[in-house]
Scaffold this active site. Structure first.
Site, short mmCIF file in Angstrom:
data_model
loop_
_atom_site.label_atom_id
_atom_site.label_comp_id
_atom_site.label_asym_id
_atom_site.label_seq_id
_atom_site.Cartn_x
_atom_site.Cartn_y
_atom_site.Cartn_z
N GLY A 25 8.26 -64.98 3.77
CA GLY A 25 8.61 -64.94 2.35
C GLY A 25 9.92 -65.67 2.17
N SER B 28 7.39 -66.82 10.10
CA SER B 28 8.13 -67.57 9.08
C SER B 28 9.54 -66.99 8.85
CB SER B 28 7.28 -67.62 7.81
OG SER B 28 7.77 -68.55 6.90
N ALA B 29 9.86 -66.44 7.71
CA ALA B 29 11.19 -65.85 7.49
C ALA B 29 11.50 -64.80 8.55
CB ALA B 29 11.28 -65.24 6.09
N HIS C 67 7.44 -73.67 9.81
CA HIS C 67 6.61 -74.60 9.04
C HIS C 67 7.12 -76.04 9.22
CE1 HIS C 67 4.82 -71.23 6.75
NE2 HIS C 67 6.04 -70.73 6.70
N GLU D 3 3.22 -75.29 12.16
CA GLU D 3 2.27 -74.22 11.82
C GLU D 3 1.18 -74.13 12.89
OE1 GLU D 3 0.97 -75.09 7.83
OE2 GLU D 3 2.84 -74.36 6.96
#
Lengths: 235, 235
Positions: A90, A122-123, A159, A194
């Site tokens: 997020g 991700s985050a 990413h 990714e």
């Protein structure tokens, strides 16, 4: 011994949430029945409950229970007692903001350092680095610091995107942004594409998935690191 | 009366630095012989001198002299005495960091508010907004605040990019990022595409260039604003 899976993304194109990584997660969380989920990054601004529901559905497929950290009265205790921890993706600024606001930065670091298995996407992967300074996210809130958990001795750019050939857009490429970062900072940055993830066991860090990852060090030409090999000697 | 040109980008694809916007700049800076250049954003990490040289060459074509703010002993006085001001693009975090470090945030705002013509491109445009929270840049340094000049009553997203159809990349689109921003913030955001700029004269704000701009307001469907029209009534 610390044990982490640090993934570039929760989802690869054309597949469900966490689907591409469920088989290794099943092994990774073998001893774990219930996973504590940290939904603070709120992708698209969704609520903690809705986000936790998404994580629950995915982990249900490998017979794991998921509880959101917001369901506990004391988030610090929730972390200390957790069998396993998952921080979803997020907005990294809001995630880090909430980690500080709830005063759990140190607790989370100590708990993972002492062996509670941790998954980040991700985050949730960015915060494993020394700082969050290589996030791609928009600074929609002002966190008290950019310092993060330092569970690995470098930063993550999740990413990771190669420059798009023939693009007419004049905004900076990811590589240019990381180069700018190294004018002001020393810490190395790993561009994780990714579908790639890191498996950390103590001091060992192995790059997993089918792709190479791009390593950026200050004043050095970037290097492509091979998959399915230990990469810790690069740091 | 305040007078600003707030441009999405310094450079459009296939053309030289500032080239696409030199004719309106020639009119805008008609009464100005020497422009004070603020090179703090350091695109690609280049030095203040090198960056100022680039600005000098471009403005030389319309017979303007350029001096870098770093060439003055007192940056506050340099701003107060300036006939015209240009803040170039690069990294918004470092730009804002230096504005605070040199304690010129208020001076710059007051000087532009009281009529010194100001040109911003990219990062230099972001700082005209209420906050820098809609920059696309990487947080490579930690500025003391995200608050910026507030010369316009909304924020700028420079180099605005529409979602790329058929993209397999799972990173957030620009629109998703701005939507996340509005979960936590009220201020409207204008997505300014490359080749677009705003001409501000007092309370009047006109969108210039050939493209529409995308306006994002909290809890509202985004709207495309037409070029060559006043847009100030939207705020």
């Amino acid at each position: 011994m610390k044990k982490l899976i640090i993934a570039s993304t929760s989802t690869v194109h054309g597949s469900g949430y966490l689907e591409y990584i469920l088989p290794p997660l099943s092994t990774f969380f073998k001893e774990v029945k219930t996973i504590l989920f940290i939904p603070y990054a709120r992708p698209g601004g969704i609520s903690y409950d809705d986000y936790t529901e998404i994580a629950k559905k995915a982990f249900n497929k490998i017979d794991k229970r998921v509880i959101g950290i917001h369901e506990f009265e004391n988030p610090k205790e929730a972390i200390k007692q957790a069998e396993g921890i998952f921080t979803g993706g997020g907005n990294t600024f809001e995630l880090v903001n909430q980690l500080y606001k709830n005063d759990i930065v140190d607790t989370l670091k100590e708990t993972v350092d002492s062996g509670t298995p941790y998954l980040g996407t991700s985050a949730g992967s960015n915060i494993c680095g020394v700082t969050m300074m290589n996030t791609n996210d928009m600074p929609i809130v002002y966190p008290p610091s950019f310092k993060t958990l330092g569970l690995i001795p470098f930063n993550i750019n999740a990413h990771y995107l190669d420059p798009i050939k023939g693009s007419t857009h004049m905004g900076e490429t990811r590589e240019t942004r990381i180069k700018e970062y190294h004018v002001f900072n020393e810490t190395a940055v790993l561009g994780l594409r990714e579908g790639s993830w890191l498996e950390v066991k103590g001091e060992s860090i192995v790059l997993k998935g089918n792709l190479t990852a791009r390593l950026f060090k200050k004043d050095k030409t970037p290097v492509e690191l091979e998959a399915n090999k230990e990469i810790n000697n690069w740091f």
